[in-house]
Design a protein around this motif. Structure first.
Motif, mmCIF file in Angstrom:
data_model
loop_
_atom_site.group_PDB
_atom_site.id
_atom_site.type_symbol
_atom_site.label_atom_id
_atom_site.label_comp_id
_atom_site.label_asym_id
_atom_site.label_seq_id
_atom_site.Cartn_x
_atom_site.Cartn_y
_atom_site.Cartn_z
ATOM 1 N N ASN A 82 26.835 40.686 41.230
ATOM 2 C CA ASN A 82 28.210 40.643 41.730
ATOM 3 C C ASN A 82 29.098 40.192 40.581
ATOM 4 O O ASN A 82 28.958 39.070 40.102
ATOM 5 C CB ASN A 82 28.341 39.623 42.863
ATOM 6 C CG ASN A 82 27.609 40.084 44.097
ATOM 7 O OD1 ASN A 82 27.266 41.249 44.208
ATOM 8 N ND2 ASN A 82 27.372 39.181 45.021
ATOM 9 N N PRO A 84 32.712 39.117 39.312
ATOM 10 C CA PRO A 84 34.003 38.725 39.880
ATOM 11 C C PRO A 84 35.094 39.691 39.436
ATOM 12 O O PRO A 84 35.102 40.136 38.289
ATOM 13 C CB PRO A 84 34.237 37.326 39.301
ATOM 14 C CG PRO A 84 33.263 37.158 38.194
ATOM 15 C CD PRO A 84 32.154 38.145 38.392
ATOM 16 N N LYS A 85 36.006 40.001 40.342
ATOM 17 C CA LYS A 85 37.069 40.944 40.007
ATOM 18 C C LYS A 85 37.914 40.464 38.832
ATOM 19 O O LYS A 85 38.491 41.273 38.114
ATOM 20 C CB LYS A 85 37.961 41.200 41.222
ATOM 21 C CG LYS A 85 37.330 42.175 42.197
ATOM 22 C CD LYS A 85 38.295 42.609 43.283
ATOM 23 C CE LYS A 85 37.631 43.618 44.213
ATOM 24 N NZ LYS A 85 38.399 43.809 45.441
ATOM 25 N N GLU A 86 37.971 39.141 38.637
ATOM 26 C CA GLU A 86 38.768 38.627 37.500
ATOM 27 C C GLU A 86 38.271 39.202 36.175
ATOM 28 O O GLU A 86 39.018 39.298 35.213
ATOM 29 C CB GLU A 86 38.683 37.094 37.368
ATOM 30 C CG GLU A 86 39.234 36.300 38.520
ATOM 31 C CD GLU A 86 38.230 36.201 39.676
ATOM 32 O OE1 GLU A 86 37.243 35.452 39.538
ATOM 33 O OE2 GLU A 86 38.438 36.888 40.695
ATOM 34 N N LEU A 93 40.149 48.736 38.835
ATOM 35 C CA LEU A 93 38.743 48.484 39.150
ATOM 36 C C LEU A 93 37.966 49.777 38.953
ATOM 37 O O LEU A 93 38.502 50.865 39.153
ATOM 38 C CB LEU A 93 38.609 48.007 40.600
ATOM 39 C CG LEU A 93 39.111 46.572 40.792
ATOM 40 C CD1 LEU A 93 39.174 46.252 42.271
ATOM 41 C CD2 LEU A 93 38.224 45.584 40.078
ATOM 42 N N GLU A 119 35.532 42.177 48.567
ATOM 43 C CA GLU A 119 36.870 41.607 48.542
ATOM 44 C C GLU A 119 37.217 41.019 47.180
ATOM 45 O O GLU A 119 38.280 41.249 46.640
ATOM 46 C CB GLU A 119 36.956 40.520 49.615
ATOM 47 C CG GLU A 119 38.355 40.288 50.098
ATOM 48 C CD GLU A 119 38.337 39.420 51.347
ATOM 49 O OE1 GLU A 119 39.060 38.423 51.349
ATOM 50 O OE2 GLU A 119 37.580 39.738 52.284
ATOM 51 N N ASP A 120 36.265 40.244 46.623
ATOM 52 C CA ASP A 120 36.613 39.594 45.361
ATOM 53 C C ASP A 120 35.623 39.903 44.253
ATOM 54 O O ASP A 120 35.646 39.278 43.210
ATOM 55 C CB ASP A 120 36.708 38.078 45.570
ATOM 56 C CG ASP A 120 35.458 37.564 46.270
ATOM 57 O OD1 ASP A 120 34.533 38.385 46.525
ATOM 58 O OD2 ASP A 120 35.395 36.365 46.568
ATOM 59 N N SER A 121 34.731 40.872 44.479
ATOM 60 C CA SER A 121 33.772 41.178 43.420
ATOM 61 C C SER A 121 33.409 42.663 43.418
ATOM 62 O O SER A 121 33.641 43.373 44.387
ATOM 63 C CB SER A 121 32.505 40.334 43.581
ATOM 64 O OG SER A 121 31.881 40.646 44.794
#
Length: 166
Positions: A82, A84-86, A93, A119-121
């Motif tokens: 996973n 992180p989207k950061e 993306l 959602e966030d990854s």
């Protein structure tokens, strides 16, 4: 010439793997115009692939199968990350199904395939694309020649005739 360690082998191949419907499908080829050329016996190729070629000579046809264990290993359910989207710094993306070039803490480069976006990854599958696949190779040995001293010092072949590519 017979294939032996420190010889340079040029060959054609068709690589088939089992499709979901149970038939075999062609996934990769090397042709006479664009053969696979490699320095034999230095670990560039899958060991079992080389083992199957060890008795062959120039002009021989070959066909063999490698089990998943002898190829890229079984599919590892654990080898999913996973991210992180950061990590993507607000850049677009990646799309599901796309391949990301990644690097681990030791600096090894590898590829991961995006399997889903949460959602966030971003969830990435780190298995080799052919993990869990039995490989079926079919082809012909086009040429076998002794490696040049330069090729041996570099540890790889410089093309079918031993000269640098331009």
């Amino acid at each position: 010439m017979k294939i032996e360690p420190q010889s340079v082998v040029s060959l054609t191949y068709d690589l088939y793997v089992n499709q979901e419907d149970g038939t075999e499908g062609l996934v990769e080829s090397a042709t006479q115009e664009q053969p696979l050329t490699f320095l034999y016996g230095v670990g560039q190729m899958l060991p079992k692939f080389e083992e199957h070629l060890s008795t062959l000579s120039t002009g021989d046809d070959y066909e063999f199968r490698l089990s998943a264990e002898d190829a890229y290993g079984q599919y590892d359910e654990e080898a999913v990350a996973n991210l992180p989207k950061e990590m993507f710094n607000g850049n677009d993306l990646p799309e599901i199904g796309s391949t990301l070039p990644l690097q681990d803490n030791e600096g090894h480069h590898f590829q991961g395939q995006v399997v889903s976006i949460a959602e966030d990854s971003v969830i990435v599958d780190l298995n080799h694309p052919m993990a869990g696949q039995a490989l079926h190779f079919k082809g012909n040995i086009l040429n076998v020649r002794p490696a040049t001293p330069e090729e041996l010092s570099h540890g790889h072949a410089h093309g079918p005739d031993g000269h640098h590519h331009h």
